[in-house]
Design a protein around this motif. Structure first.
Motif, PDB file in Angstrom:
ATOM      1  N   UNK A   4      -0.698   3.391  15.294  1.00 56.85           N
ATOM      2  CA  UNK A   4      -1.686   2.463  14.768  1.00 56.85           C
ATOM      3  C   UNK A   4      -1.111   1.701  13.589  1.00 56.85           C
ATOM      4  N   UNK A   5      -1.757   0.664  13.201  1.00 55.80           N
ATOM      5  CA  UNK A   5      -1.296  -0.147  12.083  1.00 55.80           C
ATOM      6  C   UNK A   5      -1.600   0.580  10.767  1.00 55.80           C
ATOM      7  N   UNK A   6      -0.586   0.812   9.935  1.00 56.43           N
ATOM      8  CA  UNK A   6      -0.824   1.545   8.697  1.00 56.43           C
ATOM      9  C   UNK A   6      -1.606   0.711   7.683  1.00 56.43           C
ATOM     10  N   UNK A   7      -2.415   1.389   6.893  1.00 56.32           N
ATOM     11  CA  UNK A   7      -3.150   0.722   5.834  1.00 56.32           C
ATOM     12  C   UNK A   7      -2.238   0.567   4.618  1.00 56.32           C
ATOM     13  N   UNK A   8      -2.483  -0.472   3.880  1.00 59.93           N
ATOM     14  CA  UNK A   8      -1.773  -0.632   2.621  1.00 59.93           C
ATOM     15  C   UNK A   8      -2.321   0.372   1.624  1.00 59.93           C
ATOM     16  N   UNK A  13      -7.027   3.190  -0.793  1.00 58.26           N
ATOM     17  CA  UNK A  13      -7.879   3.421  -1.967  1.00 58.26           C
ATOM     18  C   UNK A  13      -9.299   2.928  -1.680  1.00 58.26           C
ATOM     19  N   UNK A  14      -9.417   1.759  -1.063  1.00 57.68           N
ATOM     20  CA  UNK A  14     -10.744   1.222  -0.729  1.00 57.68           C
ATOM     21  C   UNK A  14     -11.488   2.164   0.216  1.00 57.68           C
ATOM     22  N   UNK A  15     -10.813   2.677   1.225  1.00 60.77           N
ATOM     23  CA  UNK A  15     -11.454   3.582   2.189  1.00 60.77           C
ATOM     24  C   UNK A  15     -11.928   4.841   1.484  1.00 60.77           C
ATOM     25  N   UNK A  16     -11.125   5.373   0.584  1.00 62.27           N
ATOM     26  CA  UNK A  16     -11.517   6.593  -0.125  1.00 62.27           C
ATOM     27  C   UNK A  16     -12.702   6.340  -1.064  1.00 62.27           C
ATOM     28  N   UNK A  17     -12.688   5.221  -1.756  1.00 63.29           N
ATOM     29  CA  UNK A  17     -13.809   4.895  -2.642  1.00 63.29           C
ATOM     30  C   UNK A  17     -15.087   4.697  -1.823  1.00 63.29           C
ATOM     31  N   UNK A  18     -14.965   4.000  -0.696  1.00 58.74           N
ATOM     32  CA  UNK A  18     -16.125   3.796   0.177  1.00 58.74           C
ATOM     33  C   UNK A  18     -16.641   5.122   0.728  1.00 58.74           C
ATOM     34  N   UNK A  19     -15.721   6.033   1.072  1.00 60.35           N
ATOM     35  CA  UNK A  19     -16.130   7.346   1.583  1.00 60.35           C
ATOM     36  C   UNK A  19     -16.872   8.139   0.510  1.00 60.35           C
ATOM     37  N   UNK A 138     -16.117  11.986   6.009  1.00 59.19           N
ATOM     38  CA  UNK A 138     -14.934  12.687   6.522  1.00 59.19           C
ATOM     39  C   UNK A 138     -14.201  11.825   7.531  1.00 59.19           C
ATOM     40  N   UNK A 139     -14.944  11.197   8.429  1.00 60.13           N
ATOM     41  CA  UNK A 139     -14.315  10.306   9.421  1.00 60.13           C
ATOM     42  C   UNK A 139     -13.605   9.137   8.765  1.00 60.13           C
ATOM     43  N   UNK A 140     -14.193   8.575   7.716  1.00 61.38           N
ATOM     44  CA  UNK A 140     -13.555   7.458   7.017  1.00 61.38           C
ATOM     45  C   UNK A 140     -12.238   7.888   6.379  1.00 61.38           C
ATOM     46  N   UNK A 141     -12.238   9.052   5.754  1.00 62.62           N
ATOM     47  CA  UNK A 141     -11.022   9.535   5.103  1.00 62.62           C
ATOM     48  C   UNK A 141      -9.951   9.839   6.142  1.00 62.62           C
ATOM     49  N   UNK A 142     -10.341  10.502   7.216  1.00 57.80           N
ATOM     50  CA  UNK A 142      -9.355  10.823   8.260  1.00 57.80           C
ATOM     51  C   UNK A 142      -8.821   9.565   8.938  1.00 57.80           C
ATOM     52  N   UNK A 143      -9.662   8.594   9.161  1.00 57.79           N
ATOM     53  CA  UNK A 143      -9.253   7.334   9.797  1.00 57.79           C
ATOM     54  C   UNK A 143      -8.351   6.519   8.871  1.00 57.79           C
TER      55      UNK A 143
END
Length: 155
Positions: A4-8, A13-19, A138-143
């Motif tokens: 998959x395409x890696x996140x920057x 950081x955005x995904x973790x804050x949103x989670x 949890x899904x957001x962090x794992x994704x």
């Protein structure tokens, strides 16, 4: 080959804050609902019995609830600005009853409950909201984790 395409770094950081935000909102809302149900159950079991004299109504988007003065049957307990929680839907134009009998006052004296109050619903809804929020976070962090590269020869 990547799976998959890696996140920057900024994206991770955005995904973790949103989670964390999703988790806090769902746990706060879920616990708030569950506590309301548990408070109602305790009031119905142990609260002083009396009547509520409506003085005003508090309205939300869908329905209203009566707010008034609670007076215990023996006259030993009086509380003002008590919100009535029951199974009856109150509309904005409904006339206020003179008195609502057989209500029980919560320990914090902020709410009174009638015998038809269903405390199971808020407890179940609160628990489900908290669990769904936990699953989503949890899904957001794992994704949002970095994808691993596949071993050569494995697609």
């Amino acid at each position: 080959m990547q799976t998959g395409r890696p996140l920057t770094k900024r994206g991770r950081v955005f995904v973790r804050v949103a989670a964390v935000f999703v988790l806090l909102v769902s746990l706060g809302g879920g616990l708030g609902l569950a506590v309301e149900g548990i408070e109602g159950r305790a009031a119905l079991r142990d609260g002083p019995v009396g009547s509520l004299t409506p003085t005003d109504r508090t309205c939300g988007k869908q329905s209203c609830s009566w707010t008034g003065t609670f007076t215990s049957t023996d006259g030993s307990v009086t509380a003002r600005d008590v919100e009535l929680r029951d199974a009856v839907d109150v509309r904005r134009g409904d006339p206020a009853p003179a008195r609502i009998d057989e209500v029980r006052l919560a320990e914090d004296a902020g709410a009174a409950y009638t015998a038809d109050y269903g405390w199971h619903g808020p407890v179940v809804k609160g628990s489900v909201l908290a669990l769904v929020g936990l699953a989503i976070a949890t899904g957001m962090v794992l994704r949002g984790r970095r994808p691993r590269t596949a071993a050569p020869g494995h697609a």
